[in-house]
Write a protein that holds these residues in place. Sequence first.
Motif, mmCIF file in Angstrom:
data_model
loop_
_atom_site.group_PDB
_atom_site.id
_atom_site.type_symbol
_atom_site.label_atom_id
_atom_site.label_comp_id
_atom_site.label_asym_id
_atom_site.label_seq_id
_atom_site.Cartn_x
_atom_site.Cartn_y
_atom_site.Cartn_z
ATOM 1 N N GLN A 223 0.828 -1.209 0.000
ATOM 2 C CA GLN A 223 0.000 0.000 0.000
ATOM 3 C C GLN A 223 0.865 1.262 0.000
ATOM 4 O O GLN A 223 0.566 2.228 -0.703
ATOM 5 C CB GLN A 223 -0.924 0.014 1.222
ATOM 6 N N GLU B 35 -6.662 -2.989 -5.967
ATOM 7 C CA GLU B 35 -6.940 -2.836 -4.524
ATOM 8 C C GLU B 35 -6.145 -1.687 -3.893
ATOM 9 O O GLU B 35 -6.697 -0.894 -3.122
ATOM 10 C CB GLU B 35 -6.603 -4.162 -3.806
ATOM 11 N N LYS C 110 -6.584 2.080 -5.694
ATOM 12 C CA LYS C 110 -7.895 2.679 -5.390
ATOM 13 C C LYS C 110 -7.895 3.331 -4.003
ATOM 14 O O LYS C 110 -8.638 4.265 -3.739
ATOM 15 C CB LYS C 110 -8.997 1.614 -5.482
ATOM 16 N N LYS C 111 -7.055 2.793 -3.106
ATOM 17 C CA LYS C 111 -6.966 3.353 -1.744
ATOM 18 C C LYS C 111 -5.941 4.480 -1.650
ATOM 19 O O LYS C 111 -5.909 5.196 -0.643
ATOM 20 C CB LYS C 111 -6.567 2.243 -0.753
#
Length: 342
Positions: free
Chosen positions: A249, A336, A339-340
């Motif tokens: 992330q 995933e 998009k964050k």
Amino acid sequence: MRSYAKISAVAVAAALSLTTLTACGSDSGGDGKDGKVKIMVGGLDKVIYLPAMLTQQLGYFKDEGLDVQLLSEPAGVQAETSLVAGEVQGAVGFYDHTLDLQVKGKQVESVVQFSHAPGEVEIVSNKAAGEITSPKDFKGKKLGVTGLGSSTDFLTKYLAVNSGVKTSEFTPVAVGAGQTFIAALKQGAIQGGMTTDPTVAQVLDQKLGKILIDMRTPEGSKAALGGPYPSSSLYMNTSWVNSHKDTVQKLANAFVKTLKWMSTHTPEEIAAKMPADYAQGGKELYAQAIKSTLPMFTKDGVMPADGPATVERVLKSFNPNLKNATVDLNKTYTTEFVKKAG
């Protein structure tokens, strides 16, 4: 002969760097848990992979608490090899490797999609320009690619097959990029080849060749390949992604921030942030190379909707491994993390 000397020198250097990596592949610098990540890039100074070094230069990895070591190989296929061998945690290269690896039993996925066009250009030498006016004329020719099994090799084969030329009817020659590509063109070791900026800008500036097919824009990609062709990306082993979600992330955050920064700054401003030695043809030429290639990049790192299907169709047209294989495209990429990303 000098061109081959240069090419072999690059090959030796690549082999040495890979040996060095193998030797340190199991050391403490890169399990991601401590924020240390190794990423192999298929040519750090290529404009198509510019977001990797630019993210480092802008300090965005550091902002996320990451200690990212960027390594370089002359061709994307070598970056893929390093990733599969476990010597690095990520690779910056073409998305098409994820499909090729899946049918070989390796589960790898694009985590951040830098582009929606290949950023590649088919160049023809001035000497051969009269006899090569389209891919139909590839028959009997020697055509430069960065490496055998690389994405430039894949795309050259597609252009040939799509124009009725069998892959056995022309010779792909691994000449790398930059000075080794230019030397091969000058010496007549190749009649043309597929390459990227800044090599394209230098070939044109030195009046050594002309553009036959330009895939640096989504429009150019659609004309040559029939749709968007997602290429440069950060791709990683799916098992590593699933077990290091926090680190992944943070990587996605950093890269998406860079892509947004690129979309709001001029080619000159981008060039100014890059290492000085990347501008081998001079600052103005380097800025022009960036300007020509900028349209290929996404602004958010998200995979274009029709992109995976285009890549599958292109690869299946010539790749015997993929021709009759079933590819689960949903497993070749994830949105995933992007998009964050803020």
